[in-house]
Scaffold this motif. Sequence first.
Motif, PDB file in Angstrom:
ATOM      1  N   GLY A 225      -7.738 -20.942 -36.405  1.00  0.00           N
ATOM      2  CA  GLY A 225      -9.102 -21.137 -36.848  1.00  0.00           C
ATOM      3  C   GLY A 225      -9.964 -19.897 -36.714  1.00  0.00           C
ATOM      4  O   GLY A 225     -11.046 -19.827 -37.300  1.00  0.00           O
ATOM      5  N   SER A 226      -9.521 -18.908 -35.933  1.00  0.00           N
ATOM      6  CA  SER A 226     -10.240 -17.643 -35.852  1.00  0.00           C
ATOM      7  C   SER A 226      -9.917 -16.804 -37.084  1.00  0.00           C
ATOM      8  O   SER A 226      -9.052 -17.156 -37.884  1.00  0.00           O
ATOM      9  N   VAL A 227     -10.642 -15.731 -37.259  1.00  0.00           N
ATOM     10  CA  VAL A 227     -10.475 -14.871 -38.429  1.00  0.00           C
ATOM     11  C   VAL A 227      -9.956 -13.512 -37.990  1.00  0.00           C
ATOM     12  O   VAL A 227     -10.495 -12.899 -37.065  1.00  0.00           O
ATOM     13  N   LEU A 228      -8.900 -13.068 -38.626  1.00  0.00           N
ATOM     14  CA  LEU A 228      -8.298 -11.782 -38.294  1.00  0.00           C
ATOM     15  C   LEU A 228      -8.482 -10.820 -39.449  1.00  0.00           C
ATOM     16  O   LEU A 228      -8.124 -11.133 -40.595  1.00  0.00           O
ATOM     17  N   ARG A 229      -9.050  -9.663 -39.166  1.00  0.00           N
ATOM     18  CA  ARG A 229      -9.248  -8.624 -40.170  1.00  0.00           C
ATOM     19  C   ARG A 229      -8.301  -7.473 -39.906  1.00  0.00           C
ATOM     20  O   ARG A 229      -7.862  -7.248 -38.786  1.00  0.00           O
ATOM     21  N   ASN A 230      -8.000  -6.713 -40.953  1.00  0.00           N
ATOM     22  CA  ASN A 230      -7.123  -5.554 -40.828  1.00  0.00           C
ATOM     23  C   ASN A 230      -7.647  -4.430 -41.715  1.00  0.00           C
ATOM     24  O   ASN A 230      -7.050  -4.113 -42.757  1.00  0.00           O
ATOM     25  N   PRO A 231      -8.783  -3.818 -41.337  1.00  0.00           N
ATOM     26  CA  PRO A 231      -9.342  -2.754 -42.175  1.00  0.00           C
ATOM     27  C   PRO A 231      -8.432  -1.540 -42.297  1.00  0.00           C
ATOM     28  O   PRO A 231      -8.496  -0.830 -43.305  1.00  0.00           O
ATOM     29  N   ASP A 232      -7.582  -1.294 -41.282  1.00  0.00           N
ATOM     30  CA  ASP A 232      -6.645  -0.175 -41.391  1.00  0.00           C
ATOM     31  C   ASP A 232      -5.679  -0.381 -42.554  1.00  0.00           C
ATOM     32  O   ASP A 232      -5.377   0.556 -43.303  1.00  0.00           O
ATOM     33  N   LEU A 233      -5.182  -1.612 -42.705  1.00  0.00           N
ATOM     34  CA  LEU A 233      -4.268  -1.885 -43.815  1.00  0.00           C
ATOM     35  C   LEU A 233      -5.004  -1.795 -45.137  1.00  0.00           C
ATOM     36  O   LEU A 233      -4.437  -1.318 -46.141  1.00  0.00           O
ATOM     37  N   ALA A 234      -6.256  -2.237 -45.173  1.00  0.00           N
ATOM     38  CA  ALA A 234      -7.043  -2.100 -46.399  1.00  0.00           C
ATOM     39  C   ALA A 234      -7.122  -0.634 -46.813  1.00  0.00           C
ATOM     40  O   ALA A 234      -6.978  -0.296 -48.001  1.00  0.00           O
ATOM     41  N   ASP A 235      -7.329   0.262 -45.849  1.00  0.00           N
ATOM     42  CA  ASP A 235      -7.387   1.691 -46.165  1.00  0.00           C
ATOM     43  C   ASP A 235      -6.024   2.216 -46.627  1.00  0.00           C
ATOM     44  O   ASP A 235      -5.944   3.053 -47.533  1.00  0.00           O
TER      45      ASP A 235
END
Length: 611
Positions: A225-235
Amino acid sequence: MWRNQKVTKRSGIHALCAAGAAVLLVGCSAPAEAADRGGVGPSTRDSVAVGYGGAVSSVDPDATEAGMEILRSGGNAVDAAVATAAALGVTDPYSGGFGGGGYLVYYNAADGRIRTIDGRETAPAAMDEDAFLDENGEPIPFAEAVTSGLGVGVPGTPATWEYAVDSWGRKPLKQVMRPAIRLADEGFVVDTTFAEQTAANQDRFADFPETARLFMPDGRPPEPGSVLRNPDLADTYRAFVREGADVLDGEIGADIAATAADPPVDPDAARDVRPGLLTAEDVADYEVIERAPSHVEYRGLDVYSMAPSSSGGSTVGEALNIMEAARARAPYSTGDTTDTWHLMLEASKLAYADRNSYIGDPDHVDVPLRTLLSQDYADERACFVDMQTAQQAPVAPGDARDGNGCAAAGPPADNGTEGPSTTHLVTADHQGNVVSYTFTIEQTGGSGITVPNRGFLLNNELTDFEFEVADNGAGAANLPGPGKRPRSSIAPTIVLNDGEPYLALGSPGGSTIITTVLQLLVDRIDRGLTLPEAMAEPRLSQRNTPATLAEPGFFGTAQDKELSALGHTFTETSEIGAATALEFLGGRRIQAVAEPERRGGGHAAVLRSRR
């Protein structure tokens, strides 16, 4: 072999924020609709969808939606497959991603041809046959090879994505990657399966600061239910959009090599992590190979899959041919489940015996593929099949060098140690193009090593090599070697009926991939189950071992009692595979099917629904 030109344009991302979910990492939470797209548990997932215009089926709702977005924008099945795979690199990063490899099978509706991409990882130029032996000439412990730089192969996924889109897609890479970039930037809702997989790797991940920072930002597995982001992978994905696979010629490729060669371990960790052999030159020199598919005819259908370096297509194909031969020798009703499964298990033993002895990288070893896929050879192998009695496994391989399937060519070889954590997807479009694509980083969580500031885990695929040749000489075909691809069991499959698509399917599961694909085909084609029924059946996996693996739902059934009476022995395992599949129903109607329960259930969607 192929190396592509650079893609120079970069996509922009519009970040959306919404309240209401716990947020992991720095930044805003996922958009408000994230819970509907990829929320927690099977309730947000549809395992069956029927309709028109195109379809996507994967293990994850967010990934399926990424492929559907591309179809809605006018992309074709290839574009949708790469978009789905890139999204899985965000939401299912322990099974596949930018740091791994895989195999893609494509049906081109314009010319009716099947094409395949071998995007399997390769060994470094410095890797010799004794790479996994210690100073005393003994194999190193397998667990040490898994969590090490030594097990890391050159990733083939970036080149696979670029080759597929540039060769057969309709949309630019910039547009195809856009949904996954957005998903990595904004985040996805953690489900129970992701949380459990993280927890299972917690001790290992904690020893690598970058892995812990990315997947356990609070020092523990994320809560469902929490949210995990991965801005490094986006870059990383943005760099890939700009440069294509040539991104591995620069800093990202150098970072991959440096991370494998000298894994960044926590100074306080007690784990001894072996260094790897990868160099920046190894990574930059990687090339995918477009290979001819494996092909057999079965009950009037054409079954196409992946040829070596994967053993998937050849082993499924040989088993089907043996079943065809045995059926001709001792006709029986395919409506009898016990007879059908008995024959399937017996054929699987024989096909695996040949797989384990003969299959390796065809650019390094002589693989008798034409013989293994021939009906004449299968007719001879079927001499060992008795419809009244099970063979006691392991059985010997046939003499495929001389084409004599009824002669033992030597003692049985081992199955190998292929990891079970892989992911599979299928796509189709309104033009009739179809993709079946399986990709992987090997074990759940791969090597456990994340490339710093790049957002993806490295594979441990080189552990699919045999560490040594057995005393009886078995295993020589799959020893390590410079630039060599380790043997795989991946079996993305497309079945044609009178030249038109009928089925597309595949599964994760290591060496059980082959038996999962085989059973799905047998249950759908021979037993006449619907595709959703075949997907939900208890699975069996016979890989030339004394006991057959079986899921809990099999035990206590009539088939359990009747097959045991024929001499089969079964041992329980929690689940086998996590398949996705398509069936083309005629009149341009498509049925997309995913697992209803395994791995938390998958998600299937069609462009225009018709229930």
